[in-house]
Structures are given as structure tokens and as C-alpha cells.
Design a protein around this motif. Structure first.
Motif, short mmCIF file in Angstrom:
data_model
loop_
_atom_site.label_atom_id
_atom_site.label_comp_id
_atom_site.label_asym_id
_atom_site.label_seq_id
_atom_site.Cartn_x
_atom_site.Cartn_y
_atom_site.Cartn_z
N THR A 109 0.82 -1.22 0.00
CA THR A 109 0.00 0.00 0.00
C THR A 109 0.85 1.26 0.00
O THR A 109 0.31 2.35 -0.20
N ARG A 110 2.16 1.11 0.27
CA ARG A 110 3.06 2.26 0.38
C ARG A 110 2.53 3.25 1.41
O ARG A 110 2.30 4.41 1.13
N PHE A 111 2.34 2.74 2.62
CA PHE A 111 1.87 3.53 3.76
C PHE A 111 0.48 4.11 3.52
O PHE A 111 0.13 5.15 4.08
N GLY A 112 -0.31 3.44 2.71
CA GLY A 112 -1.67 3.90 2.45
C GLY A 112 -1.74 5.05 1.47
O GLY A 112 -2.81 5.63 1.28
N ILE A 113 -0.62 5.37 0.84
CA ILE A 113 -0.60 6.48 -0.12
C ILE A 113 -1.06 6.02 -1.49
O ILE A 113 -1.84 6.71 -2.17
N ARG A 114 -0.61 4.84 -1.90
CA ARG A 114 -1.00 4.33 -3.22
C ARG A 114 -2.30 3.54 -3.16
O ARG A 114 -3.19 3.71 -3.99
N PHE A 115 -2.40 2.65 -2.17
CA PHE A 115 -3.61 1.87 -1.96
C PHE A 115 -3.93 1.88 -0.47
O PHE A 115 -3.08 2.21 0.35
N ARG A 116 -5.15 1.49 -0.15
CA ARG A 116 -5.54 1.39 1.26
C ARG A 116 -6.28 0.09 1.51
O ARG A 116 -7.22 -0.24 0.79
N ASN A 117 -5.84 -0.62 2.53
CA ASN A 117 -6.54 -1.81 2.99
C ASN A 117 -7.50 -1.35 4.09
O ASN A 117 -7.15 -1.30 5.26
N ILE A 118 -8.70 -0.97 3.68
CA ILE A 118 -9.65 -0.32 4.58
C ILE A 118 -10.00 -1.20 5.78
O ILE A 118 -10.04 -0.73 6.92
N GLU A 119 -10.25 -2.47 5.54
CA GLU A 119 -10.63 -3.35 6.65
C GLU A 119 -9.51 -3.42 7.69
O GLU A 119 -9.77 -3.33 8.90
N ALA A 120 -8.27 -3.56 7.22
CA ALA A 120 -7.13 -3.62 8.15
C ALA A 120 -6.97 -2.29 8.88
O ALA A 120 -6.65 -2.27 10.08
N GLU A 121 -7.19 -1.18 8.18
CA GLU A 121 -7.05 0.13 8.82
C GLU A 121 -8.10 0.33 9.91
O GLU A 121 -7.80 0.85 10.99
N ILE A 122 -9.33 -0.08 9.64
CA ILE A 122 -10.39 0.05 10.65
C ILE A 122 -10.04 -0.79 11.88
O ILE A 122 -10.18 -0.32 13.03
N ASN A 123 -9.58 -2.00 11.65
CA ASN A 123 -9.21 -2.87 12.78
C ASN A 123 -8.05 -2.28 13.57
O ASN A 123 -8.03 -2.33 14.81
N ALA A 124 -7.07 -1.72 12.85
CA ALA A 124 -5.92 -1.10 13.53
C ALA A 124 -6.36 0.11 14.34
O ALA A 124 -5.95 0.29 15.49
N MET A 125 -7.20 0.94 13.76
CA MET A 125 -7.69 2.13 14.46
C MET A 125 -8.47 1.74 15.71
O MET A 125 -8.26 2.32 16.79
N ASN A 126 -9.33 0.75 15.59
CA ASN A 126 -10.12 0.31 16.74
C ASN A 126 -9.27 -0.32 17.83
O ASN A 126 -9.67 -0.36 19.00
N ALA A 127 -8.08 -0.81 17.44
CA ALA A 127 -7.17 -1.41 18.42
C ALA A 127 -6.26 -0.37 19.07
O ALA A 127 -5.41 -0.72 19.89
N GLY A 128 -6.43 0.90 18.68
CA GLY A 128 -5.65 1.97 19.29
C GLY A 128 -4.41 2.37 18.54
O GLY A 128 -3.62 3.19 19.03
N LEU A 129 -4.22 1.83 17.32
CA LEU A 129 -3.05 2.19 16.54
C LEU A 129 -3.30 3.47 15.75
O LEU A 129 -4.43 3.91 15.58
N SER A 130 -2.22 4.04 15.25
CA SER A 130 -2.27 5.26 14.44
C SER A 130 -2.02 4.89 12.98
O SER A 130 -1.57 3.78 12.68
N PRO A 131 -2.31 5.79 12.05
CA PRO A 131 -2.04 5.50 10.63
C PRO A 131 -0.61 5.04 10.41
O PRO A 131 0.33 5.59 10.98
N GLY A 132 -0.46 4.03 9.55
CA GLY A 132 0.87 3.53 9.21
C GLY A 132 1.39 2.42 10.10
O GLY A 132 2.33 1.72 9.73
N GLN A 133 0.81 2.24 11.28
CA GLN A 133 1.30 1.22 12.20
C GLN A 133 0.76 -0.16 11.84
O GLN A 133 -0.45 -0.33 11.69
N VAL A 134 1.66 -1.13 11.72
CA VAL A 134 1.23 -2.52 11.53
C VAL A 134 1.14 -3.24 12.87
O VAL A 134 0.43 -4.23 13.02
N ARG A 135 1.88 -2.74 13.85
CA ARG A 135 1.84 -3.25 15.22
C ARG A 135 1.94 -2.06 16.17
O ARG A 135 2.32 -0.96 15.76
#
Length: 258
Positions: A109-135
Motif C-alpha cells: 500500500t506504500r503507507f496507504g498512499i498508493r492503496f488502502r486496505n480499509i478493513e485492516a485500517e479500521i481494525n488497527a484504528m479500533n485497536a488503538g493504533l495510528s495511521p501507518g502502524q502494523v503493530r
């Protein structure tokens, strides 16, 4: 005598380069993950530092063949020979992983700049992560910064530069004593836009999970909204710097909690 630039260090023999660049590995990582003899362990400590180049990438793993490093750093010389940190990431390998860095078919996804994995981003956000964080991070930014400043002093520099990839990165750097070389007005404008009646706040209409109506009161959620496009353009053109041993009092988001 150690060279003062990345380009100069990269001209050294490989073992010397590894020795110099290893100086900014926080001891907290070495102790927590029991990392011994890193100098000779090319499975755990990897570099890209070709002779003649003016940048270096360090990748440090806690175990061989693990998917993500515990530390990734990419640095380069700027036009004035100062050290510029392009990317610095600390990952907790024991935390859940969210595939925000790749699409379901594996496309980056190139840090969400080129593409976005929306489902993964929603799950990450709900888990308390910030944009770009995989963990989640390792929560050692302050000691990591201290050992990096010692490294910078060893090269003969009194300041260094940082490129915040996301809005929340810039705020973190502010709160650790960085100033803006470029982008302060943009940051202040963003804060104004999130105030009551501001244009950005009006876009927090709960139309999707990234634009929740309460996002204006959170640095992390503001960053997700910006990542989702409320600015109308990517978050770019922000460069920060810090003087070694000094803490600036910059604050472009007063009163806003994490």
C-alpha cells in the motif's frame, strides 16, 4: 576519527560501518530481546549502505525471519551535510499485526498512499493504533531519542532533521522538543480547522469510521481523518529539526489529548 556524514561513513569498511551505525540502537531493545553479538549477526541486524551512497537503512529483528523488524531506520545526508531521518519505526513483535501495509492480494500500500486496505485500517484504528502502524510501538521513543542524539554528537553535529510521515508523528516530535523548519503554518491551520465551526470539523460527519464526530479532540483520530482525506490533499511538506540536548516548546495542538 568517525566521518561526519552518512556518505562518509558509507565509505568505511563494512565492519566499521556496522559498528558506527549500531551506536544508535537503544539498549532497551538489546536488553528486552536479549540481542547479543549483533555486530556479527547479519540475520538480525541488516543494513543497506552501499559505498558512494548518502543514505543508510537499518533493519533490526528480534529473531531471524520474523515478518517485521523491531527497529527500522532510514537516514540520509541533506544538502548541508546534516543528518535527516526519513523514517524511524519501532514495532512490538509480541503485539497483534494489522496488514495496513499490504492489500489482501499482497500488493504493497506504500503507507496507504498508493492503496488502502480499509478493513485492516479500521481494525488497527479500533485497536488503538495510528495511521501507518502494523503493530503497536515499544513505547521507548524518549530513550531511543537520547541514544540517537549521542550518536549525532559523535558525528560532530548539534542538530538533526526529521520527516513526519503523518500528522500524529509531527505532534509526537513537537512534544519531544522538535521545531519546524517547514510546515508550522500548515499544522496551525489544521488545528484551526478542527475547532468548532472549522472546515475540517464539519467533515467529521460519521460518514465512515475514520471521520467520527469526536475525532477533533484526539491527535490519533485527527490523524486517521487526515489519512482518510479530509485535507483534500496528502499530508506532506513538513520538516522538523531538533537541537541536541535542547527542548523546544512548540505546540500546534494545545489542549488536545492523544
Amino acid at each position: 576519527m568517525t566521518p561526519s556524514t552518512i556518505g562518509g561513513i558509507n565509505k568505511l569498511p563494512e565492519l566499521e560501518k556496522r559498528s558506527v551505525y549500531s551506536r544508535y540502537i537503544p539498549k532497551e531493545l538489546i536488553e528486552r530481546f536479549d540481542l547479543s553479538d549483533l555486530m556479527n549477526n547479519k540475520d538480525l541486524l541488516q543494513f543497506r549502505f552501499a559505498e558512494g551512497s548518502s543514505d543508510v537503512e537499518m533493519t533490526l529483528y528480534h529473531q531471524a525471519n520474523f515478518q517485521d523488524p523491531i527497529l527500522y531506520a532510514h537516514m540520509a545526508d541533506n544538502l548541508n551535510g546534516q543528518i535527516h531521518i526519513l523514517l524511524y519505526i519501532l514495532n512490538n513483535p509480541e503485539s497483534p499485526r494489522f496488514d495496513v501495509d499490504k492489500m489482501p492480494d499482497g500488493t504493497p500500500t506504500r503507507f496507504g498512499i498508493r492503496f488502502r486496505n480499509i478493513e485492516a485500517e479500521i481494525n488497527a484504528m479500533n485497536a488503538g493504533l495510528s495511521p501507518g502502524q502494523v503493530r503497536e510501538g515499544l513505547h521507548i521513543f524518549r530513550p531511543a531519542m537520547a541514544v540517537f542524539e549521542k550518536f549525532i554528537l559523535g558525528l560532530g553535529h548539534e542538530m538533526y532533521y526529521m520527516e513526519p510521515l503523518y500528522y500524529h508523528n509531527a505532534i509526537i516530535f513537537e512534544r519531544h522538543g522538535f521545531k519546524y523548519q517547514m510546515g508550522r503554518r500548515q499544522m496551525e491551520s489544521i488545528n484551526s480547522g478542527f475547532q468548532p465551526g472549522g472546515g475540517l470539523r464539519q467533515m467529521l460527519d460519521d460518514s465512515n469510521p475514520f471521520r467520527s464526530s469526536n475525532a477533533a479532540e484526539s491527535i490519533r483520530l485527527r490523524s486517521w481523518a487526515i489519512h482518510d482525506g479530509v485535507l483534500g490533499e496528502p499530508f506532506t511538506n513538513v520538516t522538523m529539526y531538533k537541537q541536541v540536548g535542547k527542548k523546544a516548546e512548540t505546540n500546534t495542538a494545545p489542549g488536545i489529548s492523544w
